[in-house]
Design an enzyme around this catalytic site. Structure first.
Site, short mmCIF file in Angstrom:
data_model
loop_
_atom_site.label_atom_id
_atom_site.label_comp_id
_atom_site.label_asym_id
_atom_site.label_seq_id
_atom_site.Cartn_x
_atom_site.Cartn_y
_atom_site.Cartn_z
CD GLU A 16 -2.87 1.10 2.40
OE1 GLU A 16 -3.54 0.07 2.50
OE2 GLU A 16 -2.99 2.07 3.17
CB THR A 47 -4.34 5.76 0.70
OG1 THR A 47 -3.41 6.82 0.53
CG2 THR A 47 -3.67 4.56 1.32
CE1 TYR A 48 -10.80 9.68 -4.22
CE2 TYR A 48 -11.20 10.51 -2.01
CZ TYR A 48 -11.47 10.52 -3.36
OH TYR A 48 -12.43 11.37 -3.85
N GLY A 108 -14.64 5.68 4.89
CA GLY A 108 -13.81 6.84 5.23
C GLY A 108 -14.07 7.24 6.67
CG HIS A 147 -14.85 0.60 12.66
ND1 HIS A 147 -15.69 1.61 13.04
CD2 HIS A 147 -13.97 1.14 11.78
CE1 HIS A 147 -15.34 2.74 12.39
NE2 HIS A 147 -14.29 2.46 11.62
CD GLN A 210 5.12 4.03 11.65
OE1 GLN A 210 6.29 3.92 12.00
NE2 GLN A 210 4.55 3.16 10.85
P1 FAD Z 1 -17.85 0.49 7.17
O1 FAD Z 1 -17.68 -0.89 6.66
O2 FAD Z 1 -18.99 1.29 6.66
O3 FAD Z 1 -17.92 0.42 8.77
C1 FAD Z 1 -17.88 1.62 9.55
C2 FAD Z 1 -18.59 1.41 10.88
O4 FAD Z 1 -20.00 1.29 10.66
C3 FAD Z 1 -18.18 0.11 11.60
O5 FAD Z 1 -18.19 0.37 12.98
C4 FAD Z 1 -19.28 -0.87 11.23
O6 FAD Z 1 -19.44 -1.89 12.19
C5 FAD Z 1 -20.49 0.06 11.17
N1 FAD Z 1 -21.53 -0.40 10.25
C6 FAD Z 1 -21.36 -0.82 8.99
N2 FAD Z 1 -22.56 -1.14 8.43
C7 FAD Z 1 -23.50 -0.86 9.37
C8 FAD Z 1 -24.92 -0.94 9.40
N3 FAD Z 1 -25.61 -1.38 8.34
N4 FAD Z 1 -25.55 -0.57 10.53
C9 FAD Z 1 -24.87 -0.11 11.61
N5 FAD Z 1 -23.52 -0.01 11.64
C10 FAD Z 1 -22.86 -0.38 10.53
N6 FAD Z 1 -9.66 5.74 4.86
C11 FAD Z 1 -9.52 6.72 3.94
O7 FAD Z 1 -10.07 7.81 4.10
N7 FAD Z 1 -8.77 6.54 2.80
C12 FAD Z 1 -8.16 5.36 2.53
O8 FAD Z 1 -7.48 5.21 1.49
C13 FAD Z 1 -8.28 4.28 3.50
N8 FAD Z 1 -7.71 3.08 3.27
C14 FAD Z 1 -7.92 2.06 4.17
C15 FAD Z 1 -7.39 0.78 3.90
C16 FAD Z 1 -7.59 -0.27 4.78
C17 FAD Z 1 -7.02 -1.64 4.44
C18 FAD Z 1 -8.32 -0.07 6.00
C19 FAD Z 1 -8.51 -1.19 6.98
C20 FAD Z 1 -8.85 1.19 6.27
C21 FAD Z 1 -8.66 2.26 5.37
N9 FAD Z 1 -9.21 3.53 5.61
C22 FAD Z 1 -9.06 4.54 4.68
C23 FAD Z 1 -9.89 3.82 6.89
C24 FAD Z 1 -11.43 3.62 6.84
O9 FAD Z 1 -12.01 4.57 5.96
C25 FAD Z 1 -11.94 3.82 8.26
O10 FAD Z 1 -11.49 2.79 9.09
C26 FAD Z 1 -13.44 4.06 8.43
O11 FAD Z 1 -13.68 4.51 9.77
C27 FAD Z 1 -14.32 2.84 8.22
O12 FAD Z 1 -14.35 2.49 6.91
P2 FAD Z 1 -15.06 1.11 6.43
O13 FAD Z 1 -15.01 1.10 4.97
O14 FAD Z 1 -14.50 -0.05 7.15
O15 FAD Z 1 -16.56 1.40 6.94
#
Ligand code: FAD
Length: 287
Positions: A16, A47-48, A108, A147, A210
């Site tokens: 990454e 990333t973004y 995000g 999370h 970090q």
């Molecule tokens: P989701 O899957 O939507 O989950 C977010 C929260 O909502 C969780 O607590 C989940 O349990 C809850 N949830 C989900 N669905 C529901 C539902 N239907 N009802 C109630 N609760 C629900 N961020 C960036 O801005 N840019 C990046 O490039 C980036 N790259 C990443 C790469 C990796 C490998 C990882 C692990 C994270 C990255 N992130 C990045 C961080 C990420 O955006 C954050 O961790 C964010 O807080 C959660 O994103 P998610 O896609 O997991 O969200």
């Protein structure tokens, strides 16, 4: 190529990177990629920044170069919280035109300085939307320690199952420093019927600052062994770097022995560290 296909044949190693900061020229990332290319990764993800629009074009530009100039499969991260459906459609068209077939669909982090656009609430909404509007391989994020916003691990796995059922083809975990969290998570996922490949996200720690940032951001636990290591070497940058590399290698060796589907290395745009780790584990990837 759809990166989910690669897991059928081998243990996957991906890297990454992040686009250069606004103040740095974009070319700096190509020097990094010149060096990472030699590690023969199965894919490189870019990333973004979810907070604003500065890195939108950089993510697309770099993901396109990885695919078309370096001949390596690329993954574009796409956090949806601050995007409208029309903006996502534009981005999908850009990815398609550039030949980028893989998207890491994310929600995000919620940034107090931006009012989220209301089109997507969770990453699973974005996964469904991408499925309806294009033919992409979709990757999702997952969290071995849960999370940070989710009140309990059961709900977090239920929500992850919803995201996978919406059309997620593979998962990459948040970084962790205690492999036991990964093994328990993998078991919970399996019990919940989540059967897509799960790559372990590994971040080599190079300095105390970090790691403090990461702990605040991600809420991951630091094992005693790790804290002892940091305390011992925090004032010696070279020793700290080498200890961080050794710790990451140790984690990876254990994960490979426990039949992990793949490793996703958070390189922090540092080819020296990625190369050292690769040199230590390349034979394991082939075994
Ligand atoms: P989701 O899957 O939507 O989950 C977010 C929260 O909502 C969780 O607590 C989940 O349990 C809850 N949830 C989900 N669905 C529901 C539902 N239907 N009802 C109630 N609760 C629900 N961020 C960036 O801005 N840019 C990046 O490039 C980036 N790259 C990443 C790469 C990796 C490998 C990882 C692990 C994270 C990255 N992130 C990045 C961080 C990420 O955006 C954050 O961790 C964010 O807080 C959660 O994103 P998610 O896609 O997991 O969200």
């Amino acid at each position: 190529m759809r990166t989910a296909e690669i897991f059928k044949d081998k243990k996957v190693l991906s890297l990454e990177i992040f686009p250069p900061r606004r103040t740095a020229p974009i070319d700096t990332i190509y020097h990094t990629l010149d060096e990472l290319q030699g590690l023969n990764p199965d894919f490189i993800s870019v990333t973004y920044g979810a907070g604003g629009s500065e890195t939108n074009t950089a993510t697309l530009e770099i993901a396109s170069a990885i695919k078309n100039d370096y001949g390596i499969e690329s993954v574009a991260h796409l956090p949806c919280i601050n995007l409208t459906k029309n903006e996502v459609l534009d981005m999908l068209a850009g990815f398609k035109q550039a030949g980028v077939e893989n998207i890491l669909a994310l929600r995000g982090d919620i940034n107090p300085d931006f009012t989220p656009k209301q089109d997507f609430r969770y990453a699973s909404d974005l996964v469904s939307f991408i499925k309806e509007n294009g033919d992409f391989n979709i990757i999702g994020a997952c969290y071995p320690e849960g999370h940070s916003e989710c009140p309990n691990l059961v709900d977090d796995i239920r929500n992850l199952k919803t995201k996978v059922d919406a059309g997620t083809d593979q998962l990459i975990t948040q970084l962790f420093f205690d492999n036991n969290y990964f093994y328990s998570f993998r078991e919970r996922a399996s019990i919940a019927g989540i059967n897509v490949p799960i790559q372990a996200g590994i971040m080599p720690v190079v300095n105390k600052k970090q790691i403090e940032r990461m702990v605040t951001l991600c809420g991951v636990e630091l094992p005693k062994k790790f804290i002892t290591m940091m305390k011992r070497y925090e004032n010696n940058p070279i020793a700290m770097r080498d200890a961080g590399i050794a710790y990451a290698v140790d984690q990876i060796v254990d994960l490979m022995a426990q039949d992990v589907d793949g490793i996703h290395l958070y390189t922090m745009n540092n080819p020296y560290i990625a190369k050292k780790i690769y040199a230590a584990i390349s034979a394991l990837l082939a075994a």
